[in-house]
Design an enzyme around this catalytic site. Structure first.
Site, mmCIF file in Angstrom:
data_model
loop_
_atom_site.group_PDB
_atom_site.id
_atom_site.type_symbol
_atom_site.label_atom_id
_atom_site.label_comp_id
_atom_site.label_asym_id
_atom_site.label_seq_id
_atom_site.Cartn_x
_atom_site.Cartn_y
_atom_site.Cartn_z
ATOM 1 N N ARG A 134 0.838 -1.207 0.000
ATOM 2 C CA ARG A 134 0.000 0.000 0.000
ATOM 3 C C ARG A 134 0.871 1.255 0.000
ATOM 4 N NH1 ARG A 134 -4.960 1.178 4.164
ATOM 5 N NH2 ARG A 134 -3.319 1.390 5.735
ATOM 6 N N SER A 135 0.538 2.180 -0.906
ATOM 7 C CA SER A 135 1.234 3.476 -0.929
ATOM 8 C C SER A 135 0.252 4.571 -0.512
ATOM 9 C CB SER A 135 1.811 3.762 -2.315
ATOM 10 O OG SER A 135 2.924 2.908 -2.557
ATOM 11 N N HIS A 139 -5.582 4.329 -2.648
ATOM 12 C CA HIS A 139 -6.734 4.723 -3.475
ATOM 13 C C HIS A 139 -7.261 3.632 -4.389
ATOM 14 C CE1 HIS A 139 -5.343 8.583 -2.076
ATOM 15 N NE2 HIS A 139 -6.426 9.156 -2.531
ATOM 16 N N CYS A 195 -6.220 14.345 -8.394
ATOM 17 C CA CYS A 195 -6.519 14.271 -6.962
ATOM 18 C C CYS A 195 -5.218 14.267 -6.168
ATOM 19 C CB CYS A 195 -7.312 13.009 -6.669
ATOM 20 S SG CYS A 195 -7.507 12.700 -4.922
ATOM 21 N N GLY A 249 3.115 5.528 -5.791
ATOM 22 C CA GLY A 249 3.438 4.100 -5.887
ATOM 23 C C GLY A 249 2.403 3.382 -6.725
ATOM 24 N N GLY A 250 1.132 3.579 -6.409
ATOM 25 C CA GLY A 250 0.064 2.933 -7.164
ATOM 26 C C GLY A 250 -0.210 3.642 -8.478
ATOM 27 N N TYR A 267 -8.489 2.392 -12.759
ATOM 28 C CA TYR A 267 -9.876 2.407 -12.281
ATOM 29 C C TYR A 267 -10.311 0.954 -12.162
ATOM 30 C CZ TYR A 267 -9.896 7.414 -13.455
ATOM 31 O OH TYR A 267 -9.617 8.751 -13.528
HETATM 32 P P1 FDA Z 1 -2.865 1.945 -3.379
HETATM 33 O O1 FDA Z 1 -1.883 2.078 -2.283
HETATM 34 O O2 FDA Z 1 -4.219 1.440 -3.043
HETATM 35 O O3 FDA Z 1 -2.225 1.094 -4.548
HETATM 36 C C1 FDA Z 1 -2.917 0.749 -5.736
HETATM 37 C C2 FDA Z 1 -2.376 -0.577 -6.281
HETATM 38 O O4 FDA Z 1 -0.970 -0.499 -6.494
HETATM 39 C C3 FDA Z 1 -2.582 -1.739 -5.322
HETATM 40 O O5 FDA Z 1 -2.735 -2.919 -6.067
HETATM 41 C C4 FDA Z 1 -1.270 -1.777 -4.571
HETATM 42 O O6 FDA Z 1 -1.019 -3.040 -3.985
HETATM 43 C C5 FDA Z 1 -0.274 -1.403 -5.630
HETATM 44 N N1 FDA Z 1 0.896 -0.690 -5.116
HETATM 45 C C6 FDA Z 1 0.877 0.414 -4.325
HETATM 46 N N2 FDA Z 1 2.123 0.815 -4.074
HETATM 47 C C7 FDA Z 1 2.947 -0.028 -4.709
HETATM 48 C C8 FDA Z 1 4.369 -0.117 -4.792
HETATM 49 N N3 FDA Z 1 5.154 0.758 -4.178
HETATM 50 N N4 FDA Z 1 4.908 -1.134 -5.509
HETATM 51 C C9 FDA Z 1 4.101 -2.026 -6.138
HETATM 52 N N5 FDA Z 1 2.760 -1.986 -6.093
HETATM 53 C C10 FDA Z 1 2.183 -0.993 -5.378
HETATM 54 N N6 FDA Z 1 -5.804 8.140 -11.492
HETATM 55 C C11 FDA Z 1 -5.297 8.946 -12.465
HETATM 56 O O7 FDA Z 1 -4.589 8.479 -13.340
HETATM 57 N N7 FDA Z 1 -5.584 10.274 -12.461
HETATM 58 C C12 FDA Z 1 -6.354 10.850 -11.509
HETATM 59 O O8 FDA Z 1 -6.589 12.068 -11.561
HETATM 60 C C13 FDA Z 1 -6.875 10.022 -10.469
HETATM 61 N N8 FDA Z 1 -7.655 10.539 -9.470
HETATM 62 C C14 FDA Z 1 -8.131 9.718 -8.479
HETATM 63 C C15 FDA Z 1 -8.912 10.261 -7.448
HETATM 64 C C16 FDA Z 1 -9.404 9.453 -6.429
HETATM 65 C C17 FDA Z 1 -10.223 10.066 -5.329
HETATM 66 C C18 FDA Z 1 -9.112 8.062 -6.435
HETATM 67 C C19 FDA Z 1 -9.643 7.170 -5.355
HETATM 68 C C20 FDA Z 1 -8.315 7.529 -7.446
HETATM 69 C C21 FDA Z 1 -7.833 8.342 -8.478
HETATM 70 N N9 FDA Z 1 -7.061 7.820 -9.512
HETATM 71 C C22 FDA Z 1 -6.571 8.657 -10.497
HETATM 72 C C23 FDA Z 1 -6.760 6.378 -9.572
HETATM 73 C C24 FDA Z 1 -5.406 6.091 -8.928
HETATM 74 O O9 FDA Z 1 -4.373 6.451 -9.831
HETATM 75 C C25 FDA Z 1 -5.270 4.600 -8.595
HETATM 76 O O10 FDA Z 1 -6.286 4.229 -7.694
HETATM 77 C C26 FDA Z 1 -3.892 4.291 -8.015
HETATM 78 O O11 FDA Z 1 -3.629 2.909 -8.148
HETATM 79 C C27 FDA Z 1 -3.797 4.670 -6.567
HETATM 80 O O12 FDA Z 1 -2.496 4.618 -6.079
HETATM 81 P P2 FDA Z 1 -2.270 4.620 -4.480
HETATM 82 O O13 FDA Z 1 -0.836 4.420 -4.221
HETATM 83 O O14 FDA Z 1 -2.946 5.801 -3.865
HETATM 84 O O15 FDA Z 1 -3.158 3.366 -4.057
#
Ligand code: FDA
Length: 521
Positions: A82-83, A86, A151, A157-158, A456
């Site tokens: 988790r990063s 989202h 956002c 990371g994700g 998404y």
């Molecule tokens: P999270 O930590 O949940 O990780 C997402 C996925 O990546 C999971 O499968 C996780 O295990 C894996 N992961 C995380 N970190 C990792 C690492 N270091 N190494 C390997 N795997 C890893 N997208 C976009 O392109 N443009 C936008 O403007 C937006 N806006 C937006 C707004 C809101 C409110 C949300 C909820 C989502 C978006 N998104 C988006 C989508 C967003 O890009 C997508 O949900 C990402 O995967 C989120 O990354 P996080 O690190 O926050 O999530």
């Protein structure tokens, strides 16, 4: 020994690393709930029924990550990386499969940003949010930016693991298109960079999905030039103000405009501004122009007169401020709002999103059917967000990185439902509505495959068995194709080949990760 005790024993017995116990949290620990919930960005998966991790580890050093890999493998635990939290289906902190024991490797402490102004590059750690990155770039330069998402709380990371689109996509492509190097820890616990991992893995991690090929611990990114002042505009039109005709027309111009213009249109049901007791459908046209108001107005008068864009619809500001503008913050918000990880576009709402790509303009009759669908839900509980493509997006080859949605797309669509009510019944109501809207969109969007954006994430396309599946069999491969071909088109097979080469035992997995295929080994 319980399963949980065994992994704790393994973690704590690695004597080269005595501190891991201080960053390991079990459900009996008083901080467990707050650490778990801090990065849950979809309240749909924050209920007492949501499967919870056996452990949460929040490493602050690389050896702790390596130890976590070694012990998780030995004790057959799944890890969820988790990063920013989202993930649309919550896969970074929960597992819909109740039977699998999983732990969360929460990278929340990996948040360094180091910017090299002379080279116009930066090294960033995975839990850096887009907002933090934009803020730190703006501190150093008013004419540099990074083409990632809108956002500000999303983790890089994700986000980069799935692409990352934002207001600069028509000028510079995606975040993942602008990655120069990386540091990844693989399933053997080795630290790899671009040179040592080779170009196949380096290709795969720039958009091929998170939690699949390894743990990204840093990205080296290319910063991109922007003017010190840009122009952001909003024009809203309801059905009574010709919204249908203007949206229709928008589709014919938006992908052909100068690369300096980006357009987003938000469609939803609102209280009618001219008739208080009634509702209507509103189209909100938000645009960003990499230049001045003086430059934009004549261009729009020539190319898109139907919009009727006027000076008073527009504000000049720094690019970093324009992120707050697009994310819906009030105009006078301080730039520091970009640093706040706790606020979120989703608030405490539950949501589900789906995505589409539009290659031919939707006819007026098709738009009118969308309005009917929007009238089936409450005010601002469901909507569509259209984002203009073309420009740089059309110049990048479909196979350049795993993200394949390039030339031929006029715009991307996100269909979304938000709700605050608790309970399965309320959720089912919104989910069914969203699925109905998606069904309705079928004739108007991409076909064979019906493409979707990996970031998404949508479990309606299917899922790996056993919280990740992957004995390496053909069945797993075929099942994964059902979402893999939508997210990655013809890049899916190459992703399977890379996965098979770098993680044949499928250590990194979730319900929609790319499976290995043993016959390709
Ligand atoms: P999270 O930590 O949940 O990780 C997402 C996925 O990546 C999971 O499968 C996780 O295990 C894996 N992961 C995380 N970190 C990792 C690492 N270091 N190494 C390997 N795997 C890893 N997208 C976009 O392109 N443009 C936008 O403007 C937006 N806006 C937006 C707004 C809101 C409110 C949300 C909820 C989502 C978006 N998104 C988006 C989508 C967003 O890009 C997508 O949900 C990402 O995967 C989120 O990354 P996080 O690190 O926050 O999530």
């Amino acid at each position: 020994h319980s399963h949980e005790e065994s992994i704790l024993e393994c973690l704590y017995s690695q004597n080269y690393n005595t501190t891991i116990s201080q960053v390991t949290f079990t459900p009996t620990n008083s901080s467990y709930d707050s650490i778990l919930q801090f990065s849950i960005k979809n309240s749909r998966f924050n209920t007492s029924a949501s499967p919870k991790p056996v452990l949460i580890i929040t490493p602050d050093s690389i050896p702790q990550i390596q130890t976590t890999i070694i012990c998780s493998k030995k004790q057959k635990f799944q890890i969820r990386i988790r990063s920013g939290g989202h993930d649309y289906e919550g896969l970074s902190y929960t597992s819909p499969d109740q039977n699998s024991s999983f732990l969360i490797l929460d990278l929340i402490r990996f948040r360094n940003i180091s910017i090299d102004l002379a080279q116009q590059t930066a090294w960033i750690q995975p839990a850096v949010t887009t907002g933090e990155l934009y803020y730190r770039i703006a501190e150093k330069s008013s004419t540099l930016a990074f083409p990632s998402g809108i956002c500000p709380t999303v983790g890089l990371g994700g986000q980069i693991s799935g692409g990352g689109w934002g207001t600069l996509l028509r000028k510079y492509g995606l975040a993942a298109d602008n990655v120069l190097d990386t540091r990844v820890i693989d399933a053997e616990g080795r630290i790899l960079d671009r040179a040592s991992m080779g170009e196949d893995l380096f290709w795969a991690i720039r958009g091929g999905g998170g939690n699949t090929f390894g743990i990204v611990i840093a990205w080296k990114i290319k910063l991109v030039p922007v003017p010190a002042s840009v122009t952001a505009c909003t024009v809203t039109r309801t059905l009574e103000q010709n919204a249908t005709e203007i949206v229709h027309r928008w589709q014919y111009v938006v992908d052909k405009l100068s690369n300096d213009v980006f357009f987003m249109v938000v469609l939803n049901r609102v209280v009618n501004p001219i008739q208080a007791n009634a509702t209507t459908i509103q189209a909100s046209f938000n645009s960003l122009y990499l230049g001045s108001i003086e430059g934009l107005i004549p261009m729009m008068e020539a190319k898109f007169p139907d919009l009727g864009l006027r000076r008073e619809n527009c504000v000049e500001m720094s690019w970093a401020k324009s992120i707050l503008y697009f994310a819906g913050f009030p105009l006078n918000s301080p730039l520091e709002s970009l640093l706040d990880r706790t606020i979120s576009a989703t608030g405490s709402a539950k949501f589900k999103g789906k995505s589409d790509y539009v290659k031919e303009p939707i006819p007026i009759s098709g738009l009118e059917g969308i309005w009917e669908k929007l009238k089936e839900v409450g005010v601002q509980t469901g909507g569509l967000i259209l984002a203009s493509y073309g420009g740089k997006m059309s110049e990048i080859a479909e196979s350049s990185i795993p993200f394949p949605h390039r030339a031929g797309n006029i715009y991307q669509v996100e269909e979304v439902a938000f709700w605050v009510e608790d309970g399965v019944e309320a959720a089912d109501g919104y989910l069914n509505w969203l699925r109905g809207l998606y069904e309705y969109m079928t004739p108007y969007v991409s076909k064979n495959p019906r493409e979707a954006y990996a970031n998404y994430r949508d479990l309606d396309f299917g899922r790996n068995g056993d919280g990740g599946g992957g004995g390496g069999g053909k069945g797993d491969y075929r099942r994964a194709r059902s979402w893999g071909s939508r997210y990655y088109k013809n890049n899916f097979d190459r992703l399977v080949r890379v996965k098979t080469a770098v993680d044949p035992a499928n250590f990194f997995r979730n319900e929609q990760s790319i499976p290995p295929l043993s016959s390709w080994r």
